[in-house]
Design a protein around this motif. Sequence first.
Motif: not given
Length: 530
Positions: A58-76
């Motif tokens: 569960a922790i790994l999935q949560e961190k992966e989601e945070q990474h994905r959101n962070y990358i999307i933010s950087l791309k924007k």
Amino acid sequence: MMLRRGFILFLPRLVGLLVVACCLVSIVYMLACTPKGDNQQLVLPRAHSPTVKEGYEAILQEKEEQHRNYIISLKKQIAQLKAELQGRSVQLKNVQDQYPDPLDIRLDHSNPEKVQANLLAFLRSQIDKAEVHSGIKLSTEYAAVPFESFTLQKVYQLETGLTRHPEEKPVRKDKRDELIEVIELAVGSLNNPEGNSNAKHRVYTASDFIEGIYRTEKDKGTLYELTFKGDTKHQFKKIVLFRPFGPVMKVKNEDVNTADTLINVIVPLAKRASKFRQFMQNFREMGIQRDGRIHLTVVYFGKEQINEVRAILENTSKSANFKNFTFIQLNEEFSRGKGLDVGARFWKGNNVVLFFCDVDIYFTAEFLNSCRLNTQPGKKVFYPVLFSQYNPSIIYGHHDSIPSLEQQLIIKKETGFWRDFGFGMTCQYRSDFINIGGFDLDIKGWGGEDVHLYRKYLHSNLIVIRTPVRGLFHLWHEKQCLDELTPEQYKMCMQSKAMNEGSHGQLGMLVFKEEIETHLRRQKLSDKKT
């Protein structure tokens, strides 16, 4: 058996300790390698969680989601920056199209139409840059560019120097033609108004012009504001014109080698041995020691003090090992023009730069280079404006406080003035001097001969370089205006004498000396009473 039973009992504990250690290492690894979000903390699985494995997943999935959101933010953010950069590039291109680079105007000859369009755009941009439509913030009161005013007949100017007047007719042809052109253009504009061409209107002429003002910003252009009579007493017509300056254009790029350019300094002299000694000290230091490409010609009139002058020359020759000098004696009345003319024609070598000099002149080695750089045979002659020293006794007061000569040679309004009415110190090639006809030998004594030669050059096709120079000084000496001078020469001599003593402020202090002393005495009496 005892050891075996003990080992069996200890084994589960050992396995448990290993499991706990592995968990701790995993937790530490995750804490160290996982980027932290804002205000986020690592949530550890609790003891009552379904399983330790499910908690970590569960922790790994949560961190992966945070990474994905962070990358999307950087791309924007990157996309926004690219869009902003593209917008700025378009703005810059529009500005460049509106205000073209002067380099494009003067260097791109492949497309004449583009060059012409760019030039017109540049000239229009000069109006926007200049102080025409709105004011410009200035740092001090001295940064303001003042206007000068003019009428049909007169110009009223601030910068007069010593030869121009506060009110005068435009003497220079370029200034006269400039103002005539502006008035004619304004009259034409009034007679051809924009809008309804069929409407009846009065016909304006130059006689309707009342006054105008103009000023020049050296890097932008000249602004003119002209006022004309209107239809009634209290109505006026105002025309604003602007002459934009074009972009700077390269005219020439050349190497100038003055290593072999010899200067022949010609000095006419009669008596004045002490002044000649001072002149030779300057000549030795600047001409012989620092420059070295120099010849001296002394044209001496009469016999009085001639031995002393010869001795000064010979001593300099021996001490400085200097042989490049000529001494010519003339047994006749002193004439500056005759002395310079004889000295110039006496030279028998190759074409040489002539520097016509006086014994009360101080020059630097830098000036000698300016003399070479501003003369060219058949092309240019050099008429420097020298800095004339005021009376040191007036500048520094008591004689004991007068500094050395070198310390006196400072270009300030308290120490001297630009001698813009003098044309005696000049550099030209000998060939140009001979071709122009030399001096007028009918002029005797002091003054007049230099102006006559100057006018000859102005009437020729040669370029006359007239500019103030920082390395040429006229040393103060008391002037004697002789009775045998013509009325015009005597007047010129007296004018020169009057301007030579001190500045307006310094001479004013002398004129009001008694009033100042009276005021000081009253102040002392008042202090004693109190």
